[in-house]
Design a protein around this motif. Sequence first.
Motif, PDB file in Angstrom:
ATOM      1  N   GLY B  53      -2.997  64.075  37.012  1.00  0.00           N
ATOM      2  CA  GLY B  53      -2.190  63.794  38.191  1.00  0.00           C
ATOM      3  C   GLY B  53      -1.937  62.307  38.376  1.00  0.00           C
ATOM      4  N   ILE B  54      -2.977  61.494  38.205  1.00  0.00           N
ATOM      5  CA  ILE B  54      -2.813  60.042  38.377  1.00  0.00           C
ATOM      6  C   ILE B  54      -1.871  59.484  37.313  1.00  0.00           C
ATOM      7  CG2 ILE B  54      -4.027  57.845  38.232  1.00  0.00           C
ATOM      8  CD1 ILE B  54      -6.450  59.225  39.506  1.00  0.00           C
ATOM      9  N   VAL B  55      -2.090  59.891  36.078  1.00  0.00           N
ATOM     10  CA  VAL B  55      -1.227  59.414  34.990  1.00  0.00           C
ATOM     11  C   VAL B  55       0.215  59.843  35.242  1.00  0.00           C
ATOM     12  CG1 VAL B  55      -0.737  59.631  32.526  1.00  0.00           C
ATOM     13  CG2 VAL B  55      -3.086  59.319  33.305  1.00  0.00           C
ATOM     14  N   TRP B  56       0.352  61.088  35.684  1.00  0.00           N
ATOM     15  CA  TRP B  56       1.700  61.590  35.982  1.00  0.00           C
ATOM     16  C   TRP B  56       2.342  60.769  37.110  1.00  0.00           C
ATOM     17  CZ3 TRP B  56       5.141  65.036  34.029  1.00  0.00           C
ATOM     18  CH2 TRP B  56       6.206  65.437  34.860  1.00  0.00           C
ATOM     19  N   GLY B  57       1.586  60.486  38.130  1.00  0.00           N
ATOM     20  CA  GLY B  57       2.125  59.738  39.263  1.00  0.00           C
ATOM     21  C   GLY B  57       2.500  58.314  38.902  1.00  0.00           C
ATOM     22  N   MET B  58       2.026  57.818  37.790  1.00  0.00           N
ATOM     23  CA  MET B  58       2.312  56.428  37.398  1.00  0.00           C
ATOM     24  C   MET B  58       3.222  56.326  36.176  1.00  0.00           C
ATOM     25  SD  MET B  58      -1.398  54.679  38.051  1.00  0.00           S
ATOM     26  CE  MET B  58      -0.746  53.033  37.947  1.00  0.00           C
ATOM     27  N   ALA B  59       3.207  57.346  35.331  1.00  0.00           N
ATOM     28  CA  ALA B  59       3.914  57.188  34.060  1.00  0.00           C
ATOM     29  C   ALA B  59       4.951  58.263  33.799  1.00  0.00           C
ATOM     30  CB  ALA B  59       2.893  57.179  32.916  1.00  0.00           C
ATOM     31  N   ALA B  60       5.114  59.186  34.721  1.00  0.00           N
ATOM     32  CA  ALA B  60       6.118  60.234  34.486  1.00  0.00           C
ATOM     33  C   ALA B  60       7.515  59.636  34.591  1.00  0.00           C
ATOM     34  CB  ALA B  60       5.938  61.345  35.518  1.00  0.00           C
ATOM     35  N   PRO B  61       8.521  60.286  34.039  1.00  0.00           N
ATOM     36  CA  PRO B  61       9.901  59.818  34.194  1.00  0.00           C
ATOM     37  C   PRO B  61      10.249  59.698  35.668  1.00  0.00           C
ATOM     38  CG  PRO B  61       9.782  61.596  32.591  1.00  0.00           C
ATOM     39  CD  PRO B  61       8.436  61.497  33.205  1.00  0.00           C
ATOM     40  N   ALA B  62      10.751  58.537  36.050  1.00  0.00           N
ATOM     41  CA  ALA B  62      10.990  58.278  37.465  1.00  0.00           C
ATOM     42  C   ALA B  62      12.226  59.008  37.966  1.00  0.00           C
ATOM     43  CB  ALA B  62      11.130  56.779  37.691  1.00  0.00           C
ATOM     44  N   LYS B  63      12.134  59.405  39.237  1.00  0.00           N
ATOM     45  CA  LYS B  63      13.310  60.016  39.869  1.00  0.00           C
ATOM     46  C   LYS B  63      14.349  58.923  40.121  1.00  0.00           C
ATOM     47  CE  LYS B  63      10.906  61.857  43.236  1.00  0.00           C
ATOM     48  NZ  LYS B  63      10.540  62.643  44.437  1.00  0.00           N
ATOM     49  N   LYS B  64      15.624  59.304  40.035  1.00  0.00           N
ATOM     50  CA  LYS B  64      16.679  58.340  40.294  1.00  0.00           C
ATOM     51  C   LYS B  64      16.681  57.960  41.773  1.00  0.00           C
ATOM     52  CE  LYS B  64      19.716  59.928  36.607  1.00  0.00           C
ATOM     53  NZ  LYS B  64      20.999  60.594  36.272  1.00  0.00           N
ATOM     54  N   ALA B  65      17.203  56.765  42.036  1.00  0.00           N
ATOM     55  CA  ALA B  65      17.302  56.321  43.431  1.00  0.00           C
ATOM     56  C   ALA B  65      18.272  57.210  44.186  1.00  0.00           C
ATOM     57  CB  ALA B  65      17.745  54.870  43.478  1.00  0.00           C
ATOM     58  N   LYS B  66      17.933  57.490  45.430  1.00  0.00           N
ATOM     59  CA  LYS B  66      18.779  58.376  46.229  1.00  0.00           C
ATOM     60  C   LYS B  66      20.005  57.619  46.733  1.00  0.00           C
ATOM     61  CE  LYS B  66      15.055  61.368  47.818  1.00  0.00           C
ATOM     62  NZ  LYS B  66      14.236  61.810  48.965  1.00  0.00           N
ATOM     63  N   GLY B  67      21.117  58.276  46.753  1.00  0.00           N
ATOM     64  CA  GLY B  67      22.344  57.728  47.342  1.00  0.00           C
ATOM     65  C   GLY B  67      22.947  56.620  46.497  1.00  0.00           C
ATOM     66  N   PRO B  68      24.122  56.147  46.936  1.00  0.00           N
ATOM     67  CA  PRO B  68      24.778  55.059  46.207  1.00  0.00           C
ATOM     68  C   PRO B  68      24.066  53.738  46.453  1.00  0.00           C
ATOM     69  CG  PRO B  68      26.003  55.596  48.182  1.00  0.00           C
ATOM     70  CD  PRO B  68      24.909  56.616  48.085  1.00  0.00           C
ATOM     71  N   ALA B  69      24.310  52.818  45.578  1.00  0.00           N
ATOM     72  CA  ALA B  69      23.723  51.493  45.762  1.00  0.00           C
ATOM     73  C   ALA B  69      24.218  50.908  47.078  1.00  0.00           C
ATOM     74  CB  ALA B  69      24.124  50.585  44.601  1.00  0.00           C
ATOM     75  N   PRO B  70      23.338  50.327  47.871  1.00  0.00           N
ATOM     76  CA  PRO B  70      23.759  49.788  49.176  1.00  0.00           C
ATOM     77  C   PRO B  70      24.692  48.588  48.997  1.00  0.00           C
ATOM     78  CG  PRO B  70      21.515  49.162  48.679  1.00  0.00           C
ATOM     79  CD  PRO B  70      21.920  50.108  47.600  1.00  0.00           C
ATOM     80  N   LEU B  71      25.598  48.330  50.020  1.00  0.00           N
ATOM     81  CA  LEU B  71      26.493  47.172  49.991  1.00  0.00           C
ATOM     82  C   LEU B  71      25.696  45.896  50.127  1.00  0.00           C
ATOM     83  CD1 LEU B  71      29.307  48.541  52.307  1.00  0.00           C
ATOM     84  CD2 LEU B  71      29.370  48.292  49.815  1.00  0.00           C
ATOM     85  N   GLN B  72      26.272  44.776  49.575  1.00  0.00           N
ATOM     86  CA  GLN B  72      25.612  43.482  49.679  1.00  0.00           C
ATOM     87  C   GLN B  72      25.651  43.024  51.139  1.00  0.00           C
ATOM     88  OE1 GLN B  72      24.188  41.857  47.185  1.00  0.00           O
ATOM     89  NE2 GLN B  72      23.498  40.184  48.484  1.00  0.00           N
ATOM     90  N   THR B  73      24.599  42.754  51.739  1.00  0.00           N
ATOM     91  CA  THR B  73      24.564  42.338  53.144  1.00  0.00           C
ATOM     92  C   THR B  73      24.321  40.840  53.229  1.00  0.00           C
ATOM     93  OG1 THR B  73      22.230  42.830  53.209  1.00  0.00           O
ATOM     94  CG2 THR B  73      23.730  44.585  53.915  1.00  0.00           C
ATOM     95  N   LEU B  74      24.876  40.232  54.303  1.00  0.00           N
ATOM     96  CA  LEU B  74      24.689  38.790  54.499  1.00  0.00           C
ATOM     97  C   LEU B  74      23.365  38.550  55.192  1.00  0.00           C
ATOM     98  CD1 LEU B  74      28.275  37.891  55.761  1.00  0.00           C
ATOM     99  CD2 LEU B  74      27.284  37.437  53.498  1.00  0.00           C
ATOM    100  N   ASP B  75      22.861  37.383  54.943  1.00  0.00           N
ATOM    101  CA  ASP B  75      21.626  37.004  55.620  1.00  0.00           C
ATOM    102  C   ASP B  75      21.942  36.779  57.101  1.00  0.00           C
ATOM    103  OD1 ASP B  75      19.201  36.177  56.368  1.00  0.00           O
ATOM    104  OD2 ASP B  75      19.150  34.360  55.136  1.00  0.00           O
ATOM    105  N   PRO B  76      21.328  37.490  58.028  1.00  0.00           N
ATOM    106  CA  PRO B  76      21.707  37.389  59.439  1.00  0.00           C
ATOM    107  C   PRO B  76      21.501  36.001  60.022  1.00  0.00           C
ATOM    108  CG  PRO B  76      19.671  38.643  59.173  1.00  0.00           C
ATOM    109  CD  PRO B  76      20.231  38.453  57.807  1.00  0.00           C
ATOM    110  N   GLU B  77      20.576  35.227  59.541  1.00  0.00           N
ATOM    111  CA  GLU B  77      20.289  33.914  60.142  1.00  0.00           C
ATOM    112  C   GLU B  77      21.466  32.927  59.943  1.00  0.00           C
ATOM    113  OE1 GLU B  77      18.065  31.666  62.570  1.00  0.00           O
ATOM    114  OE2 GLU B  77      17.668  33.735  61.931  1.00  0.00           O
ATOM    115  N   PRO B  78      21.943  32.766  58.712  1.00  0.00           N
ATOM    116  CA  PRO B  78      23.110  31.886  58.529  1.00  0.00           C
ATOM    117  C   PRO B  78      24.330  32.423  59.269  1.00  0.00           C
ATOM    118  CG  PRO B  78      22.092  32.401  56.422  1.00  0.00           C
ATOM    119  CD  PRO B  78      21.420  33.234  57.431  1.00  0.00           C
ATOM    120  N   ALA B  79      24.509  33.729  59.340  1.00  0.00           N
ATOM    121  CA  ALA B  79      25.675  34.285  60.025  1.00  0.00           C
ATOM    122  C   ALA B  79      25.655  33.891  61.502  1.00  0.00           C
ATOM    123  CB  ALA B  79      25.678  35.797  59.872  1.00  0.00           C
ATOM    124  N   ASP B  80      24.488  34.009  62.132  1.00  0.00           N
ATOM    125  CA  ASP B  80      24.371  33.604  63.530  1.00  0.00           C
ATOM    126  C   ASP B  80      24.706  32.128  63.706  1.00  0.00           C
ATOM    127  OD1 ASP B  80      21.677  35.772  64.676  1.00  0.00           O
ATOM    128  OD2 ASP B  80      23.862  36.030  64.481  1.00  0.00           O
TER     129      ASP B  80
END
Lengths: 348, 110
Positions: B53-80
């Motif tokens: 179980g431990i080996v599987w939890g660390m070395a098994a084929p990883a699940k793909k990331a859910k959903g589309p890649a998120p949009l590039q967001t601006l750093d809120p501090e410089p925007a303010d």
Amino acid sequence: MTGRRAPAGGLLAIVVMTFALVGFTPSAGAQSDDPCVENIPDQIPIQDLSDDPTVDGAGGTLPSVLDSDQVAQIFAQVYARLPDTDGNGFPNVPDDANGDPDFDELDRLLGDPGVRDLPPGEDLNVITENEDGEITIIATPELKVLADTQVRRSGCDPGLIAGSGSALSGPCMGVAWSYDADGEPLDQAADWSFVNAPVDMYGDGEGDFAFTSDNPYRVDANGFVIYTGVAGGLEPGSGPLDHDWFLQIKLFGTGAELDAGGDPNNSGENRNAGAVNLRDDLPGPAKINAVLGANGRMEANDGFRCVGSGFVDLQGGLDPTVPGVALVALAAIGLLFNARPALTWGGA
Amino acid sequence: MAAATVKRNHPIRGAFYGVILGLGLALMAVGLKVVNLDSIMPIVLVVVGVIIGIVWGMAAPAKKAKGPAPLQTLDPEPADAALTSSFIGAGDAELVDDNGDSFEADNSHE
């Protein structure tokens, strides 16, 4: 005419008898397949049998192997109360009104051997005489044949201690009949030798060592076991005095005590017979289909020591395979869908 | 700028399901009478299950990331800061309320 027909009839009779006694006698064929049955076991001095006095049994006055008459007489005490009318070597079990095994009657019959008033008569196994209140139980020739087979198998190759975890050494010998929940024969094991392990007397493993990991003694979780045996010596009053005993079950490489006890046995009682009612006495959680290991020891005065160990195949209870499959399925689903590494969006 | 994925391992979950797997295998082995209850094999099977179980939890084929890649967001501090500066830059203009009265810009929120 008469003088010429007589030799022909005599010849025919001889031929028939020859076929009957040699060619078609089942025991003749069985003996040729079983070298242990063909050989009469030798008596070996007890002191030459015990290799390790801390492990092996010791003491008592029993010979290295009992003979057929001695075993038949031990049998007879049980068969006088529970006759074997089927001829399968298993004492018949009394039934209750519903046709189920009557354990109360079984306990009554076997609970205190020797004091019951047995009706005089003869059956396949015993001849019971009751003269002036004196009950005499005599083994029939048929019972002696059965005993002889057991003695030859039990004493086969004396001094050979079985492997695979089965052993019963010391001045304790006996036989145990196992029945299923319906009272049908399930297994039988006997030990009539000082050193050898018990021998299987019924079923697929007949003739092999019994109570081994490969050939465990089969027991029904809702059935029962009838046993009889002798300890210490054959003479009346030669039983173990002031004895202590324990019985362990082996779980995961360690021993857990099941039961223990002892008795002064001031009268030197050397024989015992009884029944173990697994249906009522075995706790419910313990009724699982599994092969269990057990061992036990009895010690008494004058260096008396009996040591035994073996495996029991418990049947007819809960089957752990079903929950096992369910757990494996649950684990497989969890590992596939909940424990796999996952990629998440993050970083540049 | 393209978003990247990060691999997250689950050794604890793997160990948990490994215990269940080992218990299941041990029960099956006992029920099928492949092993005797007096041996340590049932315990060994549970341990083996945990390791798997431990080996599987660390070395098994990883699940793909859910959903589309998120949009590039601006750093809120410089925007303010930019908004603030532009707001301040508009300080020359007159600020009036609904009644037409002028008022001072309040920058205390900064």
